[in-house]
Design a protein around this motif. Structure first.
Motif, mmCIF file in Angstrom:
data_model
loop_
_atom_site.group_PDB
_atom_site.id
_atom_site.type_symbol
_atom_site.label_atom_id
_atom_site.label_comp_id
_atom_site.label_asym_id
_atom_site.label_seq_id
_atom_site.Cartn_x
_atom_site.Cartn_y
_atom_site.Cartn_z
ATOM 1 N N ASN A 35 89.480 73.928 107.753
ATOM 2 C CA ASN A 35 89.472 74.732 107.271
ATOM 3 C C ASN A 35 90.926 74.092 105.747
ATOM 4 N N SER A 36 91.357 74.002 105.136
ATOM 5 C CA SER A 36 91.431 73.632 104.212
ATOM 6 C C SER A 36 92.312 75.038 102.689
ATOM 7 N N LYS A 38 91.421 74.134 99.854
ATOM 8 C CA LYS A 38 90.281 74.204 98.740
ATOM 9 C C LYS A 38 88.953 75.141 99.354
ATOM 10 N N SER A 39 88.584 74.840 100.655
ATOM 11 C CA SER A 39 87.004 74.654 101.408
ATOM 12 C C SER A 39 88.177 75.652 102.918
ATOM 13 N N ILE A 40 87.215 76.669 103.266
ATOM 14 C CA ILE A 40 86.906 76.955 104.675
ATOM 15 C C ILE A 40 86.009 77.116 104.719
ATOM 16 N N VAL A 41 85.885 76.373 106.445
ATOM 17 C CA VAL A 41 84.386 76.686 107.551
ATOM 18 C C VAL A 41 84.364 77.792 107.870
ATOM 19 N N ASP A 44 86.979 75.771 112.499
ATOM 20 C CA ASP A 44 87.576 74.919 112.231
ATOM 21 C C ASP A 44 88.042 74.249 113.421
ATOM 22 N N ARG A 56 86.775 67.972 105.954
ATOM 23 C CA ARG A 56 87.194 69.162 106.022
ATOM 24 C C ARG A 56 85.279 69.922 105.625
ATOM 25 N N HIS A 57 84.281 68.717 105.640
ATOM 26 C CA HIS A 57 83.420 69.263 105.835
ATOM 27 C C HIS A 57 82.639 67.899 106.742
#
Length: 96
Positions: A35-36, A38-41, A44, A56-57
């Motif tokens: 997670n950051s 700018k982005s949520i997964v 994590d 991130r991905h």
């Protein structure tokens, strides 16, 4: 979810399991990474000790309807080690 006996039961399409880790897939595709802002997964991996080695991905686990199985697609430059097998980015999705 609760059973007739009163104990809690988790349910999903598939279960990811590791040392001190369980995740039940409730959709046909999940994103693993970190997670950051700018982005949520969905999962994590940085919280599991991967730190900055995790993109991130980093990878996606999805159900391949044509092959009738779950598959792993790796995006992270460091690859993904699953049960002793290294999966690298750019390779065709492997069996998850």
């Amino acid at each position: 979810m609760e059973t007739a006996g009163g104990s809690d039961v988790e349910a999903g399409f598939a279960k990811l399991q590791g040392e001190d880790f369980e995740y039940y897939m409730e959709t046909y595709s999940i994103m693993l990474g970190r997670n950051s802002k700018k982005s949520i997964v969905d999962v994590d991996l940085a919280n599991l000790g991967g730190g900055m080695n995790i993109s991130r991905h980093h990878a996606r686990i999805f159900y391949d309807f044509a092959l009738h199985r779950f598959a792993l697609e790796v995006f992270g430059k460091n690859g993904c080690l699953v049960e002793g097998v290294l999966h690298l980015p750019g390779n065709p999705p492997g069996q998850a």
